[in-house]
Design an enzyme around this catalytic site. Sequence first.
Site, PDB file in Angstrom:
ATOM      1  N   HIS A  34    -102.431 -38.684 -30.400  1.00 59.42           N
ATOM      2  CA  HIS A  34    -103.197 -37.626 -29.728  1.00 59.42           C
ATOM      3  C   HIS A  34    -103.094 -37.782 -28.207  1.00 59.42           C
ATOM      4  CE1 HIS A  34    -105.888 -37.752 -33.505  1.00 59.42           C
ATOM      5  NE2 HIS A  34    -105.294 -36.585 -33.541  1.00 59.42           N
TER       6      HIS A  34
ATOM      7  N   SER B  11    -105.014 -40.239 -37.762  1.00 59.96           N
ATOM      8  CA  SER B  11    -106.347 -40.865 -37.763  1.00 59.96           C
ATOM      9  C   SER B  11    -106.656 -41.438 -39.145  1.00 59.96           C
ATOM     10  CB  SER B  11    -107.422 -39.836 -37.401  1.00 59.96           C
ATOM     11  OG  SER B  11    -107.181 -39.306 -36.132  1.00 59.96           O
TER      12      SER B  11
ATOM     13  N   LYS C 193    -115.146 -31.344 -43.506  1.00 63.22           N
ATOM     14  CA  LYS C 193    -114.666 -32.725 -43.496  1.00 63.22           C
ATOM     15  C   LYS C 193    -115.851 -33.664 -43.355  1.00 63.22           C
ATOM     16  CE  LYS C 193    -109.968 -32.166 -41.705  1.00 63.22           C
ATOM     17  NZ  LYS C 193    -109.029 -32.551 -40.651  1.00 63.22           N
TER      18      LYS C 193
ATOM     19  N   ARG D 258     -95.839 -33.571 -36.077  1.00 65.90           N
ATOM     20  CA  ARG D 258     -95.267 -34.890 -36.380  1.00 65.90           C
ATOM     21  C   ARG D 258     -94.048 -34.770 -37.287  1.00 65.90           C
ATOM     22  NH1 ARG D 258    -101.076 -36.926 -37.944  1.00 65.90           N
ATOM     23  NH2 ARG D 258    -101.069 -34.711 -38.347  1.00 65.90           N
TER      24      ARG D 258
HETATM   25  P1  ADP Z   1    -106.913 -31.632 -37.395  1.00 66.58           P
HETATM   26  O1  ADP Z   1    -108.120 -31.987 -38.213  1.00 66.58           O
HETATM   27  O2  ADP Z   1    -106.976 -30.336 -36.672  1.00 66.58           O
HETATM   28  O3  ADP Z   1    -105.572 -31.874 -38.095  1.00 66.58           O
HETATM   29  P2  ADP Z   1    -106.347 -33.977 -35.882  1.00 66.58           P
HETATM   30  O4  ADP Z   1    -107.298 -34.652 -34.993  1.00 66.58           O
HETATM   31  O5  ADP Z   1    -105.893 -34.743 -37.086  1.00 66.58           O
HETATM   32  O6  ADP Z   1    -107.018 -32.637 -36.207  1.00 66.58           O
HETATM   33  O7  ADP Z   1    -105.057 -33.519 -35.063  1.00 66.58           O
HETATM   34  C1  ADP Z   1    -105.128 -32.613 -33.994  1.00 66.58           C
HETATM   35  C2  ADP Z   1    -103.738 -32.215 -33.602  1.00 66.58           C
HETATM   36  O8  ADP Z   1    -103.014 -33.358 -33.157  1.00 66.58           O
HETATM   37  C3  ADP Z   1    -102.889 -31.600 -34.712  1.00 66.58           C
HETATM   38  O9  ADP Z   1    -102.096 -30.590 -34.149  1.00 66.58           O
HETATM   39  C4  ADP Z   1    -102.021 -32.753 -35.174  1.00 66.58           C
HETATM   40  O10 ADP Z   1    -100.805 -32.283 -35.732  1.00 66.58           O
HETATM   41  C5  ADP Z   1    -101.787 -33.459 -33.852  1.00 66.58           C
HETATM   42  N1  ADP Z   1    -101.460 -34.873 -34.038  1.00 66.58           N
HETATM   43  C6  ADP Z   1    -102.157 -35.802 -34.702  1.00 66.58           C
HETATM   44  N2  ADP Z   1    -101.529 -37.002 -34.667  1.00 66.58           N
HETATM   45  C7  ADP Z   1    -100.384 -36.814 -33.939  1.00 66.58           C
HETATM   46  C8  ADP Z   1     -99.272 -37.650 -33.573  1.00 66.58           C
HETATM   47  N3  ADP Z   1     -99.210 -38.910 -33.951  1.00 66.58           N
HETATM   48  N4  ADP Z   1     -98.292 -37.089 -32.811  1.00 66.58           N
HETATM   49  C9  ADP Z   1     -98.348 -35.793 -32.451  1.00 66.58           C
HETATM   50  N5  ADP Z   1     -99.349 -34.946 -32.790  1.00 66.58           N
HETATM   51  C10 ADP Z   1    -100.344 -35.447 -33.530  1.00 66.58           C
END
Ligand code: ADP
Length: 171
Positions: free
Chosen positions: A17, A128, A41, A90
Amino acid sequence: MKKAVYPGSFDPVTYGHLDVIRRSAALVDELIVGVLQNNHKNPLFSLEERVKILLEVTKDMNNVRIESFTGLSIDFARKCEAQFLVRGLRAITDFDYELQMAQTNRIMAREIDTIFLTTSLEYAYLSSSTVKEVAFYGGDISQFVPPSVAEAISRKIMAVQEANRVTCKSN
Ligand code: ADP
């Protein structure tokens, strides 16, 4: 003024992130990280805790603001007067969902474009949920999250395990 909103759960924020935050903040005048209160969630960290953690790890980034929101990302973006939504990609598994979401958002809000940043390769595997899983089983998460986040996760897991122990005892 160019503004973008990066919405997500951030439960908790990872180096993946942070990489997206840093890179997208360089593209706009202001980046607003929108921490979503998602009732579907069951997050490990409360909304307030996720915001606090993000504030700490982005404190050196001058044009990054942390806010919480509920509801649709486009409504939040409109409220912030942002022209862009930022999402991270990703792998192909993210793509289907993200494309559908971006197209739906575009129909609902013609004035807002989604910007996709492909992950930096070293974070392509990182989410996460896997960080939380590794931490639950006592694994080392120092390569996945900043030290202050790793500490917050350890504290939270100890509290959860303690609460479970008390519940088990009383059963
Ligand atoms: P959500 O619940 O919306 O999926 P996240 O917090 O898991 O929220 O992720 C928010 C955004 O960050 C999403 O677009 C996700 O694809 C991106 N993201 C999460 N981890 C990574 C990573 N390792 N590299 C690039 N983008 C990421």
